[in-house]
Scaffold this active site. Structure first.
Site, PDB file in Angstrom:
ATOM      1  CG  ASP A 134       1.820  82.458   3.120  1.00  0.00           C
ATOM      2  OD1 ASP A 134       1.314  82.603   4.250  1.00  0.00           O
ATOM      3  OD2 ASP A 134       2.280  83.389   2.446  1.00  0.00           O
ATOM      4  CB  ALA A 161     -11.440  92.735   4.837  1.00  0.00           C
ATOM      5  NE  ARG A 165     -13.816  86.765   8.226  1.00  0.00           N
ATOM      6  CZ  ARG A 165     -14.032  86.037   9.327  1.00  0.00           C
ATOM      7  NH1 ARG A 165     -14.641  86.587  10.363  1.00  0.00           N
ATOM      8  NH2 ARG A 165     -13.647  84.789   9.369  1.00  0.00           N
ATOM      9  CG  LEU A 166     -21.231  87.523   4.583  1.00  0.00           C
ATOM     10  CD1 LEU A 166     -22.507  88.277   4.896  1.00  0.00           C
ATOM     11  CD2 LEU A 166     -21.497  86.040   4.488  1.00  0.00           C
ATOM     12  CB  SER A 167     -18.851  87.106  -1.833  1.00  0.00           C
ATOM     13  OG  SER A 167     -18.865  85.710  -1.980  1.00  0.00           O
TER      14      SER A 167
END
Lengths: 689, 586
Positions: A316, A387, A390-392
């Site tokens: 990862d 998800a 895909r914004l905050s």
């Protein structure tokens, strides 16, 4: 992270030595010893010489009683040295297991009828808990069994298992829901669904693994044992063959006496690959123990061996190749907006964002642009990252501040009726991405203000590590959720061989299967529940201890430190175990050459004096020659115990070079060492005689 | 060595190595069922045979069926040969009116020829009729060789194939081997041998007057049974005849080694000229050498084939050098008597020292066992070379087929230890070496050695067995050791000196030959079956390259060390003591 590694106990510590000494005698029990067939044969040989010795006291033997007696003593020592080596290797693990077992004292649990804080509970013993029971654990209480948090969140002290004293958060849902039996809740209450029956918990498994009680021989160990058994059988026949041949020769030469049973037995033990057979169990146990010193628990020896074979390493990106967190390093405004404007909007959008990225944006805005704003207006509404979008961001004062990936932010402002997207946006985003950083687009209502440059920080020294892996023939693949451009740039900087961008769990699974189809052994690390299928598929699957229960169950190795770079250590230990086995096998067999030159002339000299020519070591007398070989054969075992426990030094170099290197040390060394050793012992015997 | 001998040896090696690649590639084609240049002529025969016998050429066998077919076929061959030997007096082509074999001798001989050993406890010219020689022994020379090659091919497929349990069809492999490989080469080389003077006829034995009649005292008994001597004058001699060339060619080519005459390839009608001598050595080594190339082609790594061949040539070269050195040194005891120079006892002058030694190394390095010199008459250390080559397990280069598969079993063991030493679970040609492979390769490699250790031990405490020795003492011990080594490893040559036609050697020897042949063959097929089912692991930097010099040297070392550790004590009581005694002047 401040890790309290298990206290390293020296094997020469009396806490280990004493019990090991006692244990080594217990292990002489033939019912236990037959699991090591070569040493079992040596034990039988020891019994035979002992019987001969007793008979020789009554004068029924050709050789002096002191000789038979000494041979018998040293043959017994050979067996005891081998059981001692095994006991010593187990010792450290046992000490650790004992301390673990202390934490598993009689714990009681509050069993709930249903997963609800208001529900009534009954108090039961931990051993009465079954899978799918619900228990309530409150502050200060021990968690009675392995499980998943289904309600609430709590601070848990896991030091009993991991040695890590800093408490960790465990909460329902998400990837931090797994709790381990034997750990303590420090604050708050949680409801746990039990996932393991008593005796099958992680702690139980750990204890039995460490103790070596459940240790099964690995396939490779068995294959090596096949070779050792076959060699032992052949040498048994060789010795059996000498007897009639010498009888005939006595008749033909008209002098001397046939080879005695004591000498034949001594020869057999010297020729049999006792060195490797004696140390074989210790090598495997010590390997697991070495991993354990590094806070890694292998659920089977097979997993460690497989690690030595790994050709493809899936890593990862985050946490392994790069430092866990990306950092905001610049604000790049677009569409004629000022940097100040962009910084302000980015700050607003990030104020409630507790992720390291969010905090780094706040920090940059404050530090570079002198902005303040520790608290949000009371009307502020936090829009958490999801998800789907895909914004905050934050809604406050009638403004909607958002930050997110370029495509999702653009899509969002379009829904708000944005007419034009600044033309340079794509260029800026691409430029940042190509440099291996993450572009985060910031908007306020329908306006795109600019881009935050979030940079990945590559761990120091990781390139050298990958270079070593490459020279060992191991290919590294970086797995990342980033877009291909970003991924390519980071991959180039970190010098991994390949990367999988925008990876979803099913992509990982497919990548593993493809590599396995092509015949490769694949290792990967994972922690999330969605990693579980890929972990189950991988040949070597390392789960982080912080990971979810499904991930931990799918894995065959668990890293208590939750440090993904450990995979490299695991590979190293796997290779060390195999190398130590191979090197000691070669050493053991090479030894036989010198032993022949000591024993053959000694035992046949009475028949054919001209065989003295073969006594190239010029050993004093036939009896001292045989005794020296027997003593060398026994003493080499404890001398090599440290090597077996430590493992042969691992050097990353191409296979062929490594082979030549090890052959010179253990092959050539194995031929020369006994010549020196046997001669030395013979000289010492000469001083006493 | 003289310049001429150097030239001869090097030229020979160059010619032999030049033949490896073309023949190897040709055999690969044959066994992969491809068309070859011989197909226009032979394909119709082949098809007819398969139709008549009901063989379906595409029907493949797993290792168990393949092994069962091998065993069944060989059982049938044994029964037929045993019957021919027991009924010899009733069968045609018996101009000398030879009687039937005793059952013990028939048992030993039938097993000997079925197992490709060709140990001969009888003398060809005074016991076997032309029918026995041609229909019995010569046929077996072909099919026992073909059996060995077929098993080797199945083993190669085990390495080459992936994720299948099928190893090919034994009947097809055996038939194609005989038809495309053995018969054509035999035909051509038999004609070459005839051109050199090897006989090929069905005549009665010729009785001719001696140029110089011999008179000697013949031991006999008087009327009362007391031993006395009678003066006898011999004026004529009987010269045996027969279809020798046709059998001679396959005897060498199939590494069989059973001579038409008792003197084997030292007999002027089997091996008349230096040229025929070199042709015979060439034939002995041809297929075992070329099979390494077939192996390389079929597993898709020709370098691996050369590496294996390199190991074989290296061991042969060392052996040749030691033998040549020992024989050149001569015998100091003879030198004391005033006869200096190389040890020529038991050697044919027409072949020279180097030529004779080359034959010895070739015939014992392979499991051929034909002889052009009496190994019994070599110096003690020199005699240890043929004995040692046999005891190594017949791998340098070994019998047709059997040499390759035994060598591959050795390679599996060598890879296992070397693989561990570089920190990987071992793999060979992309196949993981696991428990099954270890068991089977070890059985393959050690079966014959175990038989030798047990039976030679029994022999030394059996008075009747000891009584067969011509030279009691360390030399006699070597004779017995050699006999069992030769039978268990399916070589078939004799150290001479030992009267082997007694029940002890006939019966225990039969057992040794059977175990030495079929236990490894079945074990190695089981290994191939397990290998074929495995997936292929592509090589990486971390993989041990098995086709380069370091591994080849390691493999050589493993073979020599395993052999030395197993037989050093026995050899020290045999040839080593004898050598030291000779140096001591006794």
């Amino acid at each position: 992270m401040s890790i309290h590694k298990p206290e390293p106990i020296s094997i020469f510590d009396s806490r280990i030595m004493k019990p090991a000494l006692i244990e080594s005698f217990k292990k002489l029990d033939p019912r236990q010893l037959w699991r090591n067939p070569v040493m079992f044969c040596v034990e039988i040989a020891s019994v035979i010489t002992l019987a001969t010795f007793v008979m020789s006291l009554t004068g029924a033997n050709r050789e002096p009683a002191w000789f038979t007696g000494l041979v018998s003593v040293w043959l017994w020592l050979t067996v005891i040295f081998s059981t001692f080596a095994e006991a010593l290797a187990e010792g450290r693990g046992k000490a650790r297991a004992a301390s673990l077992r202390k934490t598993r004292t009689d714990v009681t649990a509050k069993r709930l009828a249903k997963p609800d804080f208001t529900s009534a509970f009954t108090t039961v013993g931990a051993n009465q808990l079954r899978k799918d029971d619900f228990i309530l654990v409150e502050a200060g209480e021990l968690i009675a069994g392995d499980g998943d948090v289904v309600a609430g969140a709590a601070l848990v002290n896991e030091s009993a298992v991991t040695g890590e004293s800093a408490p960790v958060v465990r909460e329902s849902g998400g990837d931090r829901s797994a709790v381990t039996g034997g750990t303590t809740v420090i604050a708050n209450s949680i409801i746990v669904r039990i996932t393991a029956n008593p005796g099958e918990t992680f702690l139980d498994r750990m204890i039995s693994l460490i103790e070596g009680a459940k240790r099964r021989k690995t396939p490779n160990e068995i294959a090596l044992e096949v070779l050792l058994i076959a060699l032992t059988l052949v040498f048994l026949l060789v010795c059996a063959n000498i007897s009639p041949l010498s009888m005939y020769s006595v008749k033909a030469a008209g002098q001397g006496s046939p080879v005695s049973l004591t000498v034949l037995t001594a020869l057999f033990v010297c020729l049999a690959p006792t060195t490797i057979a004696a140390l074989l169990p210790a090598i495997g146990i010590a390997g697991m123990d070495r991993l354990f010193q590094k806070n890694v628990i292998a659920l089977s020896g097979r997993a460690i061996e497989a690690a030595g074979d790994v050709n493809v390493l899936l890593l990862d990106k985050t946490g392994t190749i790069t430092l866990g967190n990306r950092e905001a390093v610049a604000f790049v405004p677009v569409g004629g907006h000022s940097e100040q404007e962009l910084a302000e909007a980015a700050l607003m959008a990030s104020l409630t964002d507790e992720t390291p990225e969010g905090r780094s944006i706040v920090a940059l805005a404050k530090q570079k642009h002198g902005l303040k704003g520790d608290a949000l207006p009371p009307d502020a509404e936090t829009i958490a990252f999801s998800a789907e979008t895909r914004l905050s961001g934050v809604n406050t004062g009638g403004n909607r501040y958002r930050k997110g990936a370029a495509d999702s932010t653009v899509a969002f402002v379009r829904t708000l009726g944005a007419r034009a997207i600044p033309g340079e946006l794509t260029d800026v985003v691409d430029r940042i991405a190509r440099a291996g950083a993450t572009p985060l687009v910031v908007s306020c209502d329908a306006e795109i203000l600019g881009v935050v440059n979030l940079k990945d920080i590559i761990k120091g020294g990781i390139q050298e590590r990958f270079q070593q892996l490459r020279s060992m023939g191991i290919k590294t693949v970086m797995i990342t959720g980033d877009n291909p451009l970003t991924a390519a740039a980071i991959a180039a900087e970190a010098q991994v061989d390949d990367f999988l961008a925008q990876a979803r769990p099913e992509d990982k699974l497919r990548l593993i299967k493809e590599n396995q189809e092509a015949g490769y052994m694949v290792a990967m690390t994972g922690d999330g529940t969605n990693d579980a299928p890929a972990l189950a598929q991988a040949d070597v699957a390392v789960a982080m201890n912080t990971g979810t229960q499904p991930a931990r169950e799918a894995a065959n190795i668990i890293d208590l430190d939750s440090n993904p770079t450990k995979l490299l250590d695991i590979v190293e230990v796997g290779k060390q175990i195999l190398m130590t086995r191979g090197n000691l096998t070669t050493f053991s067999i090479s030894n036989d050459v010198a032993k022949y030159f000591a024993i053959i002339p000694a035992m046949l000299l009475s028949i054919y004096p001209q065989l003295e020519v073969l006594n190239i070591m010029h050993l004093a007398t036939p009896l001292s020659a045989i005794l020296s070989a027997v003593i060398f054969n026994a003493i080499i075992i404890p001398l090599l115990v440290p090597l077996a426990l430590r493992g042969t030094k691992f050097r990353p170099m191409p296979a062929e070079k490594l082979l030549i290197h090890n052959l010179l040390i253990y092959g050539a060394g194995g031929i020369i060492a006994p010549f020196v050793g046997i001669k030395g012992i013979d000289l010492m015997i000469g001083m006493f005689a | 060595m003289t310049q001429y001998e150097w030239l001869q040896t090097i030229l020979f090696l160059v010619l032999l190595l030049a033949a490896v690649k073309p023949l190897g590639a040709f055999m690969a084609k044959v066994f992969q069922g491809e068309r070859t240049m011989l197909s226009p002529v032979l394909a119709p025969c082949e098809n007819l045979l398969f139709r008549v016998c009901g063989v379906k050429r595409d029907e493949e066998m797993d290792w168990k069926r393949y092994a069962a077919a091998v065993l069944l076929f060989n059982l049938a061959l044994f029964v037929s040969l045993f019957a021919i030997l027991m009924l010899q007096h009733l069968l045609p082509l018996n101009p000398q009116k030879f009687p039937a074999f005793t059952w013990q001798l028939a048992l030993n001989t039938a097993i000997s020829f079925v197992t490709n050993t060709n140990w001969q406890a009888y003398s060809g010219e005074s016991a076997a009729s032309y029918f026995t020689q041609m229909v019995g022994l010569a046929v077996h020379n072909f099919v026992s060789a073909a059996t060995g090659i077929a098993v080797a091919i199945a083993v190669i497929r085990g390495f080459a194939r992936r994720r299948t349990s099928m190893l090919g069809n034994f009947w097809v492999d055996m038939t194609r081997c005989t038809l495309y490989v053995l018969l054509p080469i035999t035909l051509v080389s038999a004609l070459v041998l005839v051109s050199q003077g090897v006989t090929q006829n069905f005549s009665n034995y010729k009785t001719v007057p001696l140029v110089q009649p011999i008179t000697y005292d013949k031991p006999t008994a008087d009327a009362k049974g007391n031993p006395v001597t009678a003066r006898v004058t011999v004026k004529e001699v009987t010269i045996p005849m027969g279809p020798v060339a046709s059998q001679e060619a396959i005897k060498e080519l199939g590494t069989n080694g059973g001579g038409f005459f008792n003197a084997n390839s030292a007999h002027p009608y089997e091996n008349p000229t230096p040229l025929s001598h070199m042709v015979e050595i060439f034939l002995i080594l041809l297929i075992p050498f070329a099979l390494t190339s077939t192996f390389g082609v079929m597993v898709g790594n020709t370098r691996q084939g050369w590496a294996i061949l390199g190991v074989m040539v290296l061991i042969m070269a060392i052996s040749f050098a030691v033998l040549q050195g020992a024989e050149t040194g001569g015998n100091p005891l003879v030198a004391k008597l005033g006869v200096h120079g190389v040890n020529m006892e038991g050697k044919e002058v027409r072949f020279g020292l180097a030529g004779t030694n080359l034959f010895s190394v070739a015939t014992t390095g392979t499991s051929c066992g034909a002889v052009a010199t009496m190994h019994d008459s070599l110096t003690p250390l020199g005699g240890m070379i043929p004995l040692g080559l046999i005891l190594l397990g017949e791998i340098a280069p070994g019998g047709v087929g059997s040499g390759l598969y035994t060598m591959l079993a050795f390679a599996v063991i060598a890879v296992f230890v070397a693989g561990l030493m570089i920190g990987r679970t071992p793999e060979f040609l992309g196949k993981k070496i696991e428990v099954c492979e270890m068991w089977m390769s070890i059985i393959t490699v050690l079966a014959a050695g175990v038989v030798v250790l047990i039976l030679s031990g029994i022999a030394m405490i059996t008075p009747k067995a000891v009584a067969s020795m011509a030279n009691p003492g360390s030399h006699g011990l070597s004779e017995v050791l050699y006999a069992f080594a030769s039978m268990a490893n399916n070589n078939g040559s004799a150290f001479a000196g030992l009267s082997a036609n007694v029940n002890f050697y006939n019966i225990l020897g039969s057992l040794a030959m059977l175990v030495g042949r079929f236990v490894p063959a079945v074990a190695v097929l089981a290994m191939a079956g397990s290998l074929a089912e495995k997936k292929y692991v592509p090589p990486s930097l971390g993989t041990l390259p098995t086709d380069k010099v370091p591994f080849a040297l390691w493999l050589t070392l493993v073979i020599l060390i395993v052999g030395a550790l197993t037989f050093f004590p026995a050899l020290s009581l045999g040839p080593i003591v004898e050598h030291l005694t000779m140096l001591g002047g006794k």
